[in-house]
Design a protein around this motif. Structure first.
Motif, mmCIF file in Angstrom:
data_model
loop_
_atom_site.group_PDB
_atom_site.id
_atom_site.type_symbol
_atom_site.label_atom_id
_atom_site.label_comp_id
_atom_site.label_asym_id
_atom_site.label_seq_id
_atom_site.Cartn_x
_atom_site.Cartn_y
_atom_site.Cartn_z
ATOM 1 N N HIS A 3 3.900 6.920 -0.976
ATOM 2 C CA HIS A 3 3.575 5.499 -1.096
ATOM 3 C C HIS A 3 2.520 5.113 -0.071
ATOM 4 O O HIS A 3 1.744 4.203 -0.290
ATOM 5 C CB HIS A 3 4.824 4.654 -0.939
ATOM 6 C CG HIS A 3 5.383 4.632 0.451
ATOM 7 N ND1 HIS A 3 6.333 5.521 0.864
ATOM 8 C CD2 HIS A 3 5.098 3.849 1.504
ATOM 9 C CE1 HIS A 3 6.622 5.273 2.125
ATOM 10 N NE2 HIS A 3 5.897 4.273 2.550
ATOM 11 N N ARG A 4 2.467 5.806 1.055
ATOM 12 C CA ARG A 4 1.500 5.430 2.095
ATOM 13 C C ARG A 4 0.064 5.676 1.630
ATOM 14 O O ARG A 4 -0.830 4.904 1.907
ATOM 15 C CB ARG A 4 1.783 6.214 3.376
ATOM 16 C CG ARG A 4 2.936 5.601 4.158
ATOM 17 C CD ARG A 4 3.120 6.258 5.509
ATOM 18 N NE ARG A 4 4.252 5.653 6.190
ATOM 19 C CZ ARG A 4 5.506 6.012 5.966
ATOM 20 N NH1 ARG A 4 5.781 6.945 5.076
ATOM 21 N NH2 ARG A 4 6.487 5.424 6.609
ATOM 22 N N HIS A 7 -1.446 2.909 -0.661
ATOM 23 C CA HIS A 7 -1.829 1.617 -0.095
ATOM 24 C C HIS A 7 -3.254 1.649 0.407
ATOM 25 O O HIS A 7 -3.651 2.538 1.133
ATOM 26 C CB HIS A 7 -0.902 1.235 1.059
ATOM 27 C CG HIS A 7 0.450 0.862 0.582
ATOM 28 N ND1 HIS A 7 0.660 -0.201 -0.252
ATOM 29 C CD2 HIS A 7 1.650 1.410 0.822
ATOM 30 C CE1 HIS A 7 1.952 -0.283 -0.502
ATOM 31 N NE2 HIS A 7 2.575 0.684 0.128
ATOM 32 N N GLN A 9 -6.297 -0.468 2.403
ATOM 33 C CA GLN A 9 -6.623 -1.568 3.296
ATOM 34 C C GLN A 9 -8.130 -1.565 3.395
ATOM 35 O O GLN A 9 -8.715 -0.629 3.922
ATOM 36 C CB GLN A 9 -6.018 -1.319 4.681
ATOM 37 C CG GLN A 9 -4.677 -1.955 4.897
ATOM 38 C CD GLN A 9 -4.815 -3.390 5.382
ATOM 39 O OE1 GLN A 9 -5.415 -4.220 4.712
ATOM 40 N NE2 GLN A 9 -4.278 -3.688 6.540
ATOM 41 N N TRP A 91 -5.424 -8.392 -2.700
ATOM 42 C CA TRP A 91 -4.289 -8.117 -1.806
ATOM 43 C C TRP A 91 -4.560 -6.927 -0.889
ATOM 44 O O TRP A 91 -3.754 -6.610 -0.031
ATOM 45 C CB TRP A 91 -3.007 -7.897 -2.626
ATOM 46 C CG TRP A 91 -3.118 -6.852 -3.701
ATOM 47 C CD1 TRP A 91 -2.824 -5.523 -3.573
ATOM 48 C CD2 TRP A 91 -3.561 -7.046 -5.059
ATOM 49 N NE1 TRP A 91 -3.062 -4.880 -4.765
ATOM 50 C CE2 TRP A 91 -3.498 -5.782 -5.702
ATOM 51 C CE3 TRP A 91 -3.980 -8.157 -5.790
ATOM 52 C CZ2 TRP A 91 -3.856 -5.604 -7.043
ATOM 53 C CZ3 TRP A 91 -4.329 -7.980 -7.120
ATOM 54 C CH2 TRP A 91 -4.271 -6.726 -7.735
ATOM 55 N N LYS B 78 1.476 -7.197 1.961
ATOM 56 C CA LYS B 78 0.927 -6.826 3.267
ATOM 57 C C LYS B 78 2.028 -6.656 4.321
ATOM 58 O O LYS B 78 1.914 -5.831 5.211
ATOM 59 C CB LYS B 78 -0.079 -7.881 3.737
ATOM 60 C CG LYS B 78 -1.441 -7.764 3.054
ATOM 61 C CD LYS B 78 -2.365 -8.878 3.505
ATOM 62 C CE LYS B 78 -3.765 -8.690 2.981
ATOM 63 N NZ LYS B 78 -4.484 -7.568 3.628
ATOM 64 N N GLN B 81 3.941 -3.152 3.334
ATOM 65 C CA GLN B 81 3.297 -1.867 3.025
ATOM 66 C C GLN B 81 3.529 -0.845 4.126
ATOM 67 O O GLN B 81 3.477 -1.142 5.312
ATOM 68 C CB GLN B 81 1.810 -2.051 2.729
ATOM 69 C CG GLN B 81 0.983 -2.555 3.883
ATOM 70 C CD GLN B 81 -0.499 -2.604 3.482
ATOM 71 O OE1 GLN B 81 -1.006 -1.680 2.859
ATOM 72 N NE2 GLN B 81 -1.168 -3.670 3.831
ATOM 73 N N GLY B 82 3.842 0.358 3.676
ATOM 74 C CA GLY B 82 4.068 1.468 4.599
ATOM 75 C C GLY B 82 5.407 1.444 5.307
ATOM 76 O O GLY B 82 5.660 2.279 6.169
ATOM 77 N N ALA B 83 6.295 0.524 4.973
ATOM 78 C CA ALA B 83 7.578 0.441 5.684
ATOM 79 C C ALA B 83 8.507 1.569 5.248
ATOM 80 O O ALA B 83 8.667 1.825 4.056
ATOM 81 C CB ALA B 83 8.234 -0.906 5.391
ATOM 82 N N PRO B 84 9.134 2.261 6.220
ATOM 83 C CA PRO B 84 10.096 3.311 5.864
ATOM 84 C C PRO B 84 11.374 2.705 5.244
ATOM 85 O O PRO B 84 11.717 1.558 5.530
ATOM 86 C CB PRO B 84 10.432 3.968 7.207
ATOM 87 C CG PRO B 84 9.521 3.370 8.216
ATOM 88 C CD PRO B 84 8.982 2.097 7.659
ATOM 89 N N ARG B 102 9.015 -0.295 -3.460
ATOM 90 C CA ARG B 102 8.254 -1.317 -2.741
ATOM 91 C C ARG B 102 7.457 -2.207 -3.693
ATOM 92 O O ARG B 102 6.591 -2.966 -3.272
ATOM 93 C CB ARG B 102 7.332 -0.673 -1.721
ATOM 94 C CG ARG B 102 8.098 -0.024 -0.560
ATOM 95 C CD ARG B 102 7.213 0.910 0.222
ATOM 96 N NE ARG B 102 7.963 1.697 1.188
ATOM 97 C CZ ARG B 102 8.654 2.799 0.880
ATOM 98 N NH1 ARG B 102 8.727 3.231 -0.372
ATOM 99 N NH2 ARG B 102 9.300 3.463 1.822
#
Lengths: 96, 190
Positions: A3-4, A7, A9, A91, B78, B81-84, B102
């Motif tokens: 998932h990282r 994302h 940015q 977003w 925002k 995002q990226g939260a474990p 997510r």
């Protein structure tokens, strides 16, 4: 893909970001005047302001789209590539 | 029809991942007084409202509410995002993760899914516009509660913008209501 990695940015270059912010500011004036005119349709000063803001808004949109690709769907995009899906989504932009 | 503009109505500056705040913000993403409720309520009521002023207002405010729904979605995205997974669970978003990972989902701050039962349409302009005015006030106070729950200056700035829009919409709906009263009197409906 984790998932990282999915994302994004996006840091827009300063010139592009500044133009986007200007579009957001003028766009807000247009929205606000539109709502006002819905209940004050005979206010000629507001109508004049609306027309001025809307023209300014469209000038800015055209300038942005010429430089960075489509901002408003259904606009012409004169380049060889389909930039609509390549530019960052709202977003994903890093606002500052 | 609608045409998408690939931009937010107002910027969303987020200082850091904040799952606690993200959970609370679901109130305005899929809660009773959420931006989603507002958009569906107005865009659904407009067909049978009698005056052109009110038809214009319901169309234009309904459209702006969709832009606000996008702003809230952007905030939640925002902030998460990226939260474990362990952090999501600690913040009370474990059940959300099980059902949605997510991804965003229109439920309220407590996880209750959005329902059309939150909104109404009576086909009566007085009743409908009063509902719309009440919904703007309920959303305003929800934003005030949300502002009290964070010290992130970026989040507060965007929430204050959204709160102010509720105040302006309330004002405009009140003006449309006054005009509907005049219109009905001229038609001698009652």
């Amino acid at each position: 893909m984790s998932h990282r990695q999915m994302h994004r940015q996006a840091q827009l270059p300063k010139e592009q970001y500044d133009l986007l912010r200007e579009i957001m500011q003028v766009g807000f004036v247009v929205v606000e005047l539109q709502l006002y005119l819905d209940t004050h349709p005979n206010d000629r000063q507001a109508l004049r302001l609306y027309n001025e803001s809307a023209m300014c808004y469209h000038r800015l949109i055209m300038e942005y789209q010429r430089k960075y690709g489509m901002l408003m769907a259904h606009s012409p995009d004169g380049t060889e590539e389909w930039r609509w899906i390549g530019s960052p989504w709202p977003w994903e932009i890093n606002y500052r | 029809m609608w045409v998408y503009e690939k931009r937010l109505e107002y910027p969303v500056r987020v200082e850091r991942t904040d799952l606690r705040m993200a959970k609370y913000l679901f109130a305005q993403y899929g809660g009773p007084d959420s931006e989603l409720s507002a958009a569906v309520r107005y865009l659904n009521q407009r067909y049978t409202i009698p005056t052109n002023r009110a038809k214009g207002l319901l169309t234009d405010i309904g459209t702006e509410e969709m832009a606000h729904w996008e702003i809230i979605g952007t905030m939640i995205y925002k902030l998460t995002q990226g939260a474990p997974v362990e952090e999501l669970e600690k913040a009370g978003l474990g059940a959300h993760f099980v059902e949605h990972d997510r991804a965003l989902f229109p439920h309220d701050a407590a996880g209750v899914p959005w329902t059309a039962a939150y909104i109404q349409a009576h086909g009566d302009p007085i009743a409908d516009l009063h509902e719309d005015m009440a919904s703007e006030q309920k959303a305003r106070v929800t934003y005030e509660h949300l502002i009290r729950m964070t010290d992130d200056p970026g989040i507060i700035d965007t929430l204050r913008f959204l709160r102010e829009r509720e105040v302006v919409h309330f004002q405009r709906f009140g003006e449309a209501l006054n005009y509907v009263h005049e219109y009905m009197e001229s038609r001698k409906y009652y």
